[in-house]
Design a protein around this motif. Structure first.
Motif, mmCIF file in Angstrom:
data_model
loop_
_atom_site.group_PDB
_atom_site.id
_atom_site.type_symbol
_atom_site.label_atom_id
_atom_site.label_comp_id
_atom_site.label_asym_id
_atom_site.label_seq_id
_atom_site.Cartn_x
_atom_site.Cartn_y
_atom_site.Cartn_z
ATOM 1 N N TRP A 1 -16.112 -27.837 -25.232
ATOM 2 C CA TRP A 1 -16.071 -28.012 -26.683
ATOM 3 C C TRP A 1 -14.976 -27.159 -27.314
ATOM 4 O O TRP A 1 -14.332 -27.568 -28.273
ATOM 5 C CB TRP A 1 -17.430 -27.701 -27.298
ATOM 6 C CG TRP A 1 -18.302 -28.930 -27.397
ATOM 7 C CD1 TRP A 1 -17.924 -30.209 -27.133
ATOM 8 C CD2 TRP A 1 -19.676 -28.985 -27.794
ATOM 9 N NE1 TRP A 1 -18.981 -31.065 -27.335
ATOM 10 C CE2 TRP A 1 -20.064 -30.343 -27.737
ATOM 11 C CE3 TRP A 1 -20.597 -28.025 -28.178
ATOM 12 C CZ2 TRP A 1 -21.351 -30.765 -28.056
ATOM 13 C CZ3 TRP A 1 -21.884 -28.430 -28.483
ATOM 14 C CH2 TRP A 1 -22.257 -29.794 -28.444
ATOM 15 N N GLY A 2 -14.755 -25.981 -26.763
ATOM 16 C CA GLY A 2 -13.696 -25.132 -27.291
ATOM 17 C C GLY A 2 -12.316 -25.711 -27.049
ATOM 18 O O GLY A 2 -11.379 -25.461 -27.813
ATOM 19 N N SER A 3 -12.180 -26.528 -25.984
ATOM 20 C CA SER A 3 -10.876 -27.106 -25.647
ATOM 21 C C SER A 3 -10.583 -28.402 -26.396
ATOM 22 O O SER A 3 -9.437 -28.875 -26.376
ATOM 23 C CB SER A 3 -10.799 -27.381 -24.136
ATOM 24 O OG SER A 3 -11.700 -28.421 -23.769
ATOM 25 N N THR A 4 -11.593 -28.995 -27.060
ATOM 26 C CA THR A 4 -11.365 -30.279 -27.741
ATOM 27 C C THR A 4 -10.355 -30.151 -28.881
ATOM 28 O O THR A 4 -9.665 -31.124 -29.209
ATOM 29 C CB THR A 4 -12.677 -30.864 -28.288
ATOM 30 O OG1 THR A 4 -13.305 -29.902 -29.160
ATOM 31 C CG2 THR A 4 -13.625 -31.219 -27.167
ATOM 32 N N TYR A 5 -10.254 -28.968 -29.474
ATOM 33 C CA TYR A 5 -9.257 -28.762 -30.539
ATOM 34 C C TYR A 5 -7.846 -28.907 -29.965
ATOM 35 O O TYR A 5 -6.981 -29.551 -30.559
ATOM 36 C CB TYR A 5 -9.436 -27.380 -31.172
ATOM 37 C CG TYR A 5 -10.767 -27.207 -31.858
ATOM 38 C CD1 TYR A 5 -10.955 -27.637 -33.169
ATOM 39 C CD2 TYR A 5 -11.841 -26.614 -31.200
ATOM 40 C CE1 TYR A 5 -12.175 -27.484 -33.805
ATOM 41 C CE2 TYR A 5 -13.067 -26.460 -31.823
ATOM 42 C CZ TYR A 5 -13.233 -26.902 -33.127
ATOM 43 O OH TYR A 5 -14.454 -26.762 -33.745
ATOM 44 N N LEU A 6 -7.625 -28.303 -28.799
ATOM 45 C CA LEU A 6 -6.331 -28.403 -28.136
ATOM 46 C C LEU A 6 -6.042 -29.853 -27.739
ATOM 47 O O LEU A 6 -4.935 -30.364 -27.960
ATOM 48 C CB LEU A 6 -6.310 -27.513 -26.891
ATOM 49 C CG LEU A 6 -5.099 -27.682 -25.968
ATOM 50 C CD1 LEU A 6 -3.833 -27.170 -26.642
ATOM 51 C CD2 LEU A 6 -5.331 -26.951 -24.639
ATOM 52 N N LEU A 7 -7.036 -30.526 -27.160
ATOM 53 C CA LEU A 7 -6.847 -31.901 -26.696
ATOM 54 C C LEU A 7 -6.523 -32.833 -27.864
ATOM 55 O O LEU A 7 -5.651 -33.700 -27.756
ATOM 56 C CB LEU A 7 -8.103 -32.376 -25.962
ATOM 57 C CG LEU A 7 -8.447 -31.630 -24.670
ATOM 58 C CD1 LEU A 7 -9.797 -32.079 -24.125
ATOM 59 C CD2 LEU A 7 -7.359 -31.830 -23.623
ATOM 60 N N ASN A 8 -7.236 -32.667 -28.975
ATOM 61 C CA ASN A 8 -6.950 -33.480 -30.161
ATOM 62 C C ASN A 8 -5.564 -33.179 -30.711
ATOM 63 O O ASN A 8 -4.852 -34.081 -31.173
ATOM 64 C CB ASN A 8 -8.002 -33.223 -31.241
ATOM 65 C CG ASN A 8 -9.228 -34.103 -31.088
ATOM 66 O OD1 ASN A 8 -9.126 -35.323 -30.945
ATOM 67 N ND2 ASN A 8 -10.405 -33.490 -31.107
ATOM 68 N N LYS A 9 -5.181 -31.909 -30.679
ATOM 69 C CA LYS A 9 -3.860 -31.505 -31.175
ATOM 70 C C LYS A 9 -2.756 -32.160 -30.341
ATOM 71 O O LYS A 9 -1.745 -32.633 -30.896
ATOM 72 C CB LYS A 9 -3.731 -29.983 -31.109
ATOM 73 C CG LYS A 9 -2.400 -29.427 -31.638
ATOM 74 C CD LYS A 9 -2.294 -29.546 -33.139
ATOM 75 C CE LYS A 9 -1.057 -28.868 -33.668
ATOM 76 N NZ LYS A 9 -0.916 -28.971 -35.134
ATOM 77 N N ILE A 10 -2.941 -32.204 -29.025
ATOM 78 C CA ILE A 10 -1.948 -32.830 -28.140
ATOM 79 C C ILE A 10 -1.868 -34.329 -28.416
ATOM 80 O O ILE A 10 -0.780 -34.901 -28.525
ATOM 81 C CB ILE A 10 -2.314 -32.584 -26.662
ATOM 82 C CG1 ILE A 10 -2.164 -31.096 -26.325
ATOM 83 C CG2 ILE A 10 -1.447 -33.431 -25.742
ATOM 84 C CD1 ILE A 10 -2.661 -30.719 -24.939
ATOM 85 N N ALA A 11 -3.039 -34.968 -28.543
ATOM 86 C CA ALA A 11 -3.076 -36.420 -28.725
ATOM 87 C C ALA A 11 -2.548 -36.852 -30.090
ATOM 88 O O ALA A 11 -1.838 -37.854 -30.206
ATOM 89 C CB ALA A 11 -4.500 -36.934 -28.525
ATOM 90 N N VAL A 12 -2.877 -36.092 -31.143
ATOM 91 C CA VAL A 12 -2.490 -36.501 -32.503
ATOM 92 C C VAL A 12 -0.993 -36.312 -32.747
ATOM 93 O O VAL A 12 -0.447 -36.833 -33.726
ATOM 94 C CB VAL A 12 -3.313 -35.730 -33.557
ATOM 95 C CG1 VAL A 12 -2.731 -34.328 -33.818
ATOM 96 C CG2 VAL A 12 -3.387 -36.508 -34.863
ATOM 97 N N ALA A 13 -0.324 -35.603 -31.864
ATOM 98 C CA ALA A 13 1.129 -35.454 -31.982
ATOM 99 C C ALA A 13 1.831 -36.776 -31.705
ATOM 100 O O ALA A 13 2.970 -36.986 -32.119
ATOM 101 C CB ALA A 13 1.625 -34.387 -31.008
#
Length: 305
Positions: free
Chosen positions: A21-33
């Motif tokens: 759950w803590g990593s979902t922010y990073l994953l979303n940030k990568i994808a939304v780029a």
């Protein structure tokens, strides 16, 4: 099931709600780029809901739902996922992933204040201390001039706060509304309705949908991780822990998630971590601790006696 197996499952479940759950922010940030935000969120939750329904059917669980339950799942799907998560993914276009997680860590404060203003629930002394710490922490977080000056940063922070209000109201609604008894089925319908509404929102805003075959490897990997681990495994682990350990222990994820997000954002994306952000994190998480704790202040306890 042996005690050792139970212990291993508990450890793995905590790893899921802490790290995944803590990593979902990073994953979303990568994808939304690379991907439009509402399209991204729509695919994530719609696909995850399909997998959840498949797993439920394999397990022999009925997918039947009443009209009232479907309506309630749709309302929560909107509050938690369409607006709540979709808005955060959109804000990640402008706000660092670690900063986003840190701002969202104030969610217990927002829920507490909403319960006070909408339901008239009294704030206990320990929680009141938490509110004070929380307000100070938020001020320290959002008053950093070097960050506010960045393009879209202020709007992104306001959007995240609006999403927190949506989650808070949704939390109050969940406590009173009628939902399917099976949490897996309940989540499946919430994700399905939330994903469909995100799709409608995406089309309304004219987002361009692209095939996964055209996505870059990092984006495709992030989406797979968000669907399988972030939406299915972590949530299952969360509900499992609620059954086998105390809610207070499960709530510790509130303290760990933003730290994981901050570190991952700094390490993977070279996001800046300012001294003021670190201080704000300590103050905010201290406030969250006081809000979540069930202990009473000795001074107030003695006074009551």
């Amino acid at each position: 099931m042996s005690k050792n197996t139970n212990k291993l499952l508990i450890v793995l479940a905590f790893f899921a709600i802490y790290v995944i759950w803590g990593s979902t922010y990073l994953l979303n940030k990568i994808a939304v780029a690379e991907l439009p935000p509402f399209m991204l969120a729509s695919i994530r939750f719609t696909v995850a809901s399909i997998f959840i329904f498949i797993i439920a059917k394999i397990a022999g669980t009925s997918l039947k739902i009443t009209k009232k339950q479907l309506l309630n799942c749709s309302i929560i799907g909107f509050l938690f996922l369409t607006f709540g998560n979709g808005g955060v993914v959109w804000a990640l276009k402008f706000v660092d992933s670690g900063f986003t997680a840190l701002e969202i860590s104030a969610q217990p404060l927002v829920v507490l204040l909403m319960m006070y203003f909408l339901e008239g629930k009294k704030i206990k002394p320990m929680s009141l201390i938490g509110v004070i710490f929380g307000i100070i922490g938020i001020y320290l977080l959002v008053s950093q001039k070097e960050l506010i000056k960045q393009e879209g940063m202020a709007l992104g922070m306001l959007t995240i706060f609006a999403c927190m209000l949506s989650w808070a109201y949704g939390s109050l609604f969940v406590a009173k509304a009628n939902f399917p008894k099976n949490y897996f089925v309940n989540t499946g319908y919430q994700m399905l309705t939330g994903g469909v509404m995100l799709c409608i929102l995406s089309l309304t805003f004219g987002e361009t949908w692209t095939s996964p075959t055209n996505w870059s490897a990092p984006v495709l990997g992030s989406m797979i991780l968000l669907i399988v681990f972030g939406s299915i495994i972590a949530f299952t682990a969360f509900n499992y822990l609620l059954k086998v350990v105390s809610p207070e222990k499960v709530a510790t994820s509130t303290y760990v998630n933003p730290i994981i997000a901050l570190l991952l954002g700094w390490y993977v994306l070279n996001e800046q971590i300012t001294t003021q952000s670190i201080i704000a994190a300590v103050v905010l998480l201290t406030g969250v601790y006081f809000i979540n704790t069930k202990r009473k202040l000795i001074l107030f306890a003695r006074f009551k006696k």
